[in-house]
Enzyme design. Structure first.
Site, PDB file in Angstrom:
ATOM      1  N   ASN A   1       2.992   6.368  -9.955  1.00  0.00           N
ATOM      2  CA  ASN A   1       1.644   6.187 -10.692  1.00  0.00           C
ATOM      3  C   ASN A   1       0.250   6.009  -9.981  1.00  0.00           C
ATOM      4  O   ASN A   1      -0.655   6.689 -10.246  1.00  0.00           O
ATOM      5  CB  ASN A   1       1.780   5.290 -11.765  1.00  0.00           C
ATOM      6  CG  ASN A   1       0.490   4.956 -12.577  1.00  0.00           C
ATOM      7  OD1 ASN A   1      -0.207   5.611 -13.238  1.00  0.00           O
ATOM      8  ND2 ASN A   1      -0.156   3.769 -12.382  1.00  0.00           N
TER       9      ASN A   1
ATOM     10  N   TYR B   1      -9.272  15.497  -6.561  1.00  0.00           N
ATOM     11  CA  TYR B   1      -8.160  15.227  -7.388  1.00  0.00           C
ATOM     12  C   TYR B   1      -7.226  16.164  -8.085  1.00  0.00           C
ATOM     13  O   TYR B   1      -6.105  15.889  -8.034  1.00  0.00           O
ATOM     14  CB  TYR B   1      -9.012  14.256  -8.762  1.00  0.00           C
ATOM     15  CG  TYR B   1      -8.206  13.654  -9.859  1.00  0.00           C
ATOM     16  CD1 TYR B   1      -7.627  12.499  -9.332  1.00  0.00           C
ATOM     17  CD2 TYR B   1      -7.668  14.311 -10.932  1.00  0.00           C
ATOM     18  CE1 TYR B   1      -6.718  11.826 -10.389  1.00  0.00           C
ATOM     19  CE2 TYR B   1      -6.860  13.523 -11.900  1.00  0.00           C
ATOM     20  CZ  TYR B   1      -6.556  12.416 -11.562  1.00  0.00           C
ATOM     21  OH  TYR B   1      -5.952  11.929 -12.432  1.00  0.00           O
TER      22      TYR B   1
ATOM     23  N   LYS C   1      -3.185  16.900  -7.976  1.00  0.00           N
ATOM     24  CA  LYS C   1      -2.277  16.705  -9.254  1.00  0.00           C
ATOM     25  C   LYS C   1      -1.687  18.103  -9.424  1.00  0.00           C
ATOM     26  O   LYS C   1      -0.549  18.121  -9.844  1.00  0.00           O
ATOM     27  CB  LYS C   1      -3.482  16.405 -10.280  1.00  0.00           C
ATOM     28  CG  LYS C   1      -3.864  15.015 -10.370  1.00  0.00           C
ATOM     29  CD  LYS C   1      -2.805  14.070 -10.283  1.00  0.00           C
ATOM     30  CE  LYS C   1      -3.079  12.553 -10.158  1.00  0.00           C
ATOM     31  NZ  LYS C   1      -1.867  11.568  -9.995  1.00  0.00           N
TER      32      LYS C   1
ATOM     33  N   ASP D   1       0.768  -1.231   0.019  1.00  0.00           N
ATOM     34  CA  ASP D   1       0.050   0.102  -0.165  1.00  0.00           C
ATOM     35  C   ASP D   1       1.022   1.451   0.040  1.00  0.00           C
ATOM     36  O   ASP D   1       1.940   1.206   0.765  1.00  0.00           O
ATOM     37  CB  ASP D   1      -0.805  -0.151   1.245  1.00  0.00           C
ATOM     38  CG  ASP D   1      -2.054   1.186   1.327  1.00  0.00           C
ATOM     39  OD1 ASP D   1      -1.624   2.392   0.530  1.00  0.00           O
ATOM     40  OD2 ASP D   1      -3.007   0.818   1.862  1.00  0.00           O
ATOM     41  N   VAL D   2       0.654   2.163  -0.975  1.00  0.00           N
ATOM     42  CA  VAL D   2       1.723   3.506  -0.995  1.00  0.00           C
ATOM     43  C   VAL D   2       1.354   4.222   0.193  1.00  0.00           C
ATOM     44  O   VAL D   2       2.453   5.237   0.238  1.00  0.00           O
ATOM     45  CB  VAL D   2       1.402   3.988  -2.658  1.00  0.00           C
ATOM     46  CG1 VAL D   2       1.983   3.244  -3.669  1.00  0.00           C
ATOM     47  CG2 VAL D   2       0.222   4.444  -2.687  1.00  0.00           C
TER      48      VAL D   2
END
Length: 244
Positions: free
Chosen positions: A83, A151, A155, A56-57
């Protein structure tokens, strides 16, 4: 085998999986990092150059352990494709639950920070020194979709991360670039188009996910003296320019 190694996060689906399959076909040693161990095992099956790294990142210890395992297996880390990400709720800000906000930040920002941190440390320490980090930004790193506050915020932050890594990596031979992908046919985009259909909104044009993967391969294959700082690859007629 090309002799080069890449670790790909979010490798179990979408752009990450398409990249993993393309790099394996080109003979790279590929680390596949994602949460779904069984999917990673399926992708890696039959490939001597693939290593499944279920993790899990958002878990700092799991990230460090995965990067340690990969560098021990591959010998070095040449490229990180940073990613892994999720879209989160599609809603105006006052309808976004705080738990949803925290989850998107945990994956899209904290997770990418943790993986970039792990990659940078290993690239700085290895011999010969250096490597490349490719961050998956998004069209939303520049221009938001409606109802994408979670989001889009993350980003935009990734662009700052990319620039900082590019600057701080120079003394150590570490290059960093960002790919901003618009409307590749991935589960995230298909979900957005399903939401559009349900609300009577236009369905947006898409492009093959393999075209995005080819762009990542180009960035990763450059010699370290060259770098794609920012690349935008998108469905030609999607509403990006002038979308407001």
């Amino acid at each position: 085998m090309s002799g080069q190694s890449i670790l790909i996060t979010g490798a179990s689906s979408g752009i990450g999986r398409a990249c993993a399959e393309m790099f394996l076909a080109q003979g790279w040693r590929v680390g596949l990092l994602a949460r779904r161990a069984e999917v990673l095992a399926d992708i890696a099956a039959g490939h001597d150059g693939a290593l499944a790294l279920p993790a899990d990142v958002t878990d700092p210890q799991a990230v460090e352990a995965a990067f340690d395992r990969f560098t021990e297996w591959a010998g070095r880390l040449d490229v990180l494709f940073n990613n892994a990400g999720l879209f989160g709720p599609s809603a105006p800000i006052d309808e976004v639950a705080l738990d949803d906000w925290a989850q998107v930040l945990a994956v899209n920002l904290n997770g990418m920070f943790l993986c970039a941190r792990a990659a940078f440390a290993r690239m700085r320490a290895q011999t010969p020194q250096g490597g490349r980090i490719i961050n998956n930004g998004s069209i939303s790193a520049h221009t938001p979709r409606p109802g994408s506050v979670c989001y889009t915020t993350t980003k935009h932050a990734i662009t700052g991360l990319t620039k900082s890594l590019s600057l701080d990596g120079r003394p150590h031979g570490i290059a960093c670039g960002q790919i901003d992908i618009g409307n590749a046919r991935t589960p995230i985009v298909e979900d957005l188009n399903q939401r559009a259909r349900a609300s009577g909104q236009p369905v947006q044009p898409t492009m093959a996910v393999e075209d995005a993967a080819r762009s990542v391969l180009h960035m990763a294959s450059l010699p370290l003296e060259a770098n794609v700082q920012f690349m935008t690859v998108m469905a030609t007629t999607m509403p990006y320019i002038g979308r407001g």
